[in-house]
Design an enzyme around this catalytic site. Sequence first.
Site, PDB file in Angstrom:
ATOM      1  N   ASN A 208       0.850  -1.193   0.000  1.00  0.00           N
ATOM      2  CA  ASN A 208       0.000   0.000   0.000  1.00  0.00           C
ATOM      3  C   ASN A 208       0.885   1.241   0.000  1.00  0.00           C
ATOM      4  O   ASN A 208       2.108   1.137   0.080  1.00  0.00           O
ATOM      5  CB  ASN A 208      -0.982  -0.030   1.182  1.00  0.00           C
ATOM      6  N   ASP A 276      -4.712  -5.848   5.006  1.00  0.00           N
ATOM      7  CA  ASP A 276      -5.825  -6.594   5.600  1.00  0.00           C
ATOM      8  C   ASP A 276      -5.826  -8.053   5.161  1.00  0.00           C
ATOM      9  O   ASP A 276      -6.286  -8.918   5.884  1.00  0.00           O
ATOM     10  CB  ASP A 276      -7.154  -5.940   5.198  1.00  0.00           C
ATOM     11  N   ASP A 304      -5.453  -9.069  12.983  1.00  0.00           N
ATOM     12  CA  ASP A 304      -5.636  -7.649  13.306  1.00  0.00           C
ATOM     13  C   ASP A 304      -4.873  -7.375  14.603  1.00  0.00           C
ATOM     14  O   ASP A 304      -5.325  -7.718  15.692  1.00  0.00           O
ATOM     15  CB  ASP A 304      -7.125  -7.327  13.463  1.00  0.00           C
ATOM     16  N   ILE A 305      -3.717  -6.775  14.457  1.00  0.00           N
ATOM     17  CA  ILE A 305      -2.804  -6.606  15.606  1.00  0.00           C
ATOM     18  C   ILE A 305      -3.410  -5.651  16.626  1.00  0.00           C
ATOM     19  O   ILE A 305      -3.398  -5.909  17.836  1.00  0.00           O
ATOM     20  CB  ILE A 305      -1.432  -6.079  15.121  1.00  0.00           C
ATOM     21  N   LYS A 337     -14.978   1.968  14.481  1.00  0.00           N
ATOM     22  CA  LYS A 337     -13.748   1.157  14.507  1.00  0.00           C
ATOM     23  C   LYS A 337     -13.177   1.092  15.912  1.00  0.00           C
ATOM     24  O   LYS A 337     -12.728   0.050  16.378  1.00  0.00           O
ATOM     25  CB  LYS A 337     -12.732   1.780  13.546  1.00  0.00           C
ATOM     26  N   LYS A 341     -12.656  -2.470  17.691  1.00  0.00           N
ATOM     27  CA  LYS A 341     -11.319  -2.984  17.992  1.00  0.00           C
ATOM     28  C   LYS A 341     -11.045  -2.996  19.488  1.00  0.00           C
ATOM     29  O   LYS A 341     -10.222  -3.774  19.963  1.00  0.00           O
ATOM     30  CB  LYS A 341     -10.265  -2.131  17.289  1.00  0.00           C
TER      31      LYS A 341
HETATM   32  O1  C5P Z   1      -6.962  -1.295   8.474  1.00  0.00           O
HETATM   33  P1  C5P Z   1      -7.767  -0.661   9.562  1.00  0.00           P
HETATM   34  O2  C5P Z   1      -8.538   0.523   9.138  1.00  0.00           O
HETATM   35  O3  C5P Z   1      -8.544  -1.671  10.370  1.00  0.00           O
HETATM   36  O4  C5P Z   1      -6.641  -0.057  10.546  1.00  0.00           O
HETATM   37  C1  C5P Z   1      -6.988   0.577  11.728  1.00  0.00           C
HETATM   38  C2  C5P Z   1      -5.909   0.412  12.761  1.00  0.00           C
HETATM   39  O5  C5P Z   1      -5.677  -0.958  12.986  1.00  0.00           O
HETATM   40  C3  C5P Z   1      -4.553   1.002  12.468  1.00  0.00           C
HETATM   41  O6  C5P Z   1      -4.101   1.540  13.682  1.00  0.00           O
HETATM   42  C4  C5P Z   1      -3.709  -0.163  12.047  1.00  0.00           C
HETATM   43  O7  C5P Z   1      -2.356   0.019  12.396  1.00  0.00           O
HETATM   44  C5  C5P Z   1      -4.314  -1.293  12.839  1.00  0.00           C
HETATM   45  N1  C5P Z   1      -4.290  -2.589  12.166  1.00  0.00           N
HETATM   46  C6  C5P Z   1      -3.585  -3.624  12.734  1.00  0.00           C
HETATM   47  N2  C5P Z   1      -3.585  -4.863  12.138  1.00  0.00           N
HETATM   48  C7  C5P Z   1      -4.301  -5.070  10.996  1.00  0.00           C
HETATM   49  C8  C5P Z   1      -5.025  -4.027  10.417  1.00  0.00           C
HETATM   50  C9  C5P Z   1      -4.989  -2.797  11.012  1.00  0.00           C
HETATM   51  O8  C5P Z   1      -2.947  -3.417  13.753  1.00  0.00           O
HETATM   52  N3  C5P Z   1      -4.299  -6.257  10.439  1.00  0.00           N
END
Ligand code: C5P
Length: 397
Positions: A208, A276, A304-305, A337, A341
């Site tokens: 990306n 993703d 998703d970390i 979000k 999360k």
């Molecule tokens: O991609 P997304 O919009 O869900 O990202 C939102 C937050 O989640 C960001 O802080 C990104 O660093 C984190 N993230 C993550 N692991 C993922 C996708 C996103 O830690 N696989």
Amino acid sequence: MLSGKRILLIIGGGIAAYKCLDLIRRLRERGGSVTPVMTRAAVEFVTPLSVSALAGEKVYTELFDLTDEAEMGHIQLSRVADLVLVAPATADLMAKMAQGMAGDLATTLLLATDTPIMIAPAMNVRMWEHPATQRNLAVLKGDGVSIVGPNDGDMACGEYGPGRMAEPLEIVDAVVGALADGPLRGKRIVVTSGPTHEPIDPVRYIANRSSGAQGTAIAAALRALGAEVVFVTGPADVAPPDGVEVVSVVTAREMRAAVLATLPADAAVFAAAVADWRVVGASDSKIKKVAGALPTLAFEENPDILAEVSQMSEGRPGLVVGFAAETHDVIQNATAKRARKGCDWIVANDVSPATGIMGGTENAVTLISDAGAEAWPRMGKDAVARQLAARIADALV
Ligand code: C5P
């Protein structure tokens, strides 16, 4: 940078001890003073005379040295320092530290000290990877010991892999970081940054447009306020900041493993643009172009970390900050979000191409927390980072 700072340097018995001579010079160049302590094994690798000459101070080696006990007892010696630095930290020294053993001067000082401890491990790759060493490492991290290195590379024993002691300048950076004064001194913060690359085959990948600029600026701003920063970065365009521990990764799964390995931490800032999805069954060999036949890629979800760390039942950082890059309904999507999360704050921004934010130098963010949505004016990414770091300092202290 280090003026007025006193470093008690414990030199362990490994071949990397030779790098300590340079390390002492570099620390002193920056104004620090170095009180050297050598283990019995260390004096087999470098001579106390060289160490003493470079440090400009007496070398301490023995626990039962009555003159020293009269001049400066070992307890006092352990307390006069601003930082106790162990380099090289051998597998044996780490094991003794993890067990709280105190059979010689070095380990007694380590047990008696009430000042922060940093270790620069150095050992054979198998010894480093051995479950016993990894267990000891986890114990030491849990005790609040900070770790610099080890690096991957060729080793004196002829093998290759992790176990090489960090270079003197990397150790100096970490020391400067650990001793920086500021409201975040003593706080350990993990920052993720940059994109991840997800392989299709050995030469192609999904990526990306994240440059890593915002994450890098945040890491630097937190460091400037005195935090000990572990910077977990994907393949970014921007070089990592000075004075932070850098962990370089490529894929989302590597980033997850690296983040989990850095915990515990006081706070975590997830600024990385993690992919993703990853390609199912990435090919080990280059996929051949066949006329008229298009390859089909199937995807699976990456971990998703941010969500995982936010929802940890044990060892969750006290403050977890996520980012939300959106192209429409920014606040609404980012608020949802945050709830989904489970993080404490979301820094939301509009990354529609017209804003020029992704890959650009400016950012316009909205901070979403329990208190609601707070829009910040458009400003440089460095300014956003400083403002966010100041907010984090307010929340942690
Ligand atoms: O991609 P997304 O919009 O869900 O990202 C939102 C937050 O989640 C960001 O802080 C990104 O660093 C984190 N993230 C993550 N692991 C993922 C996708 C996103 O830690 N696989």
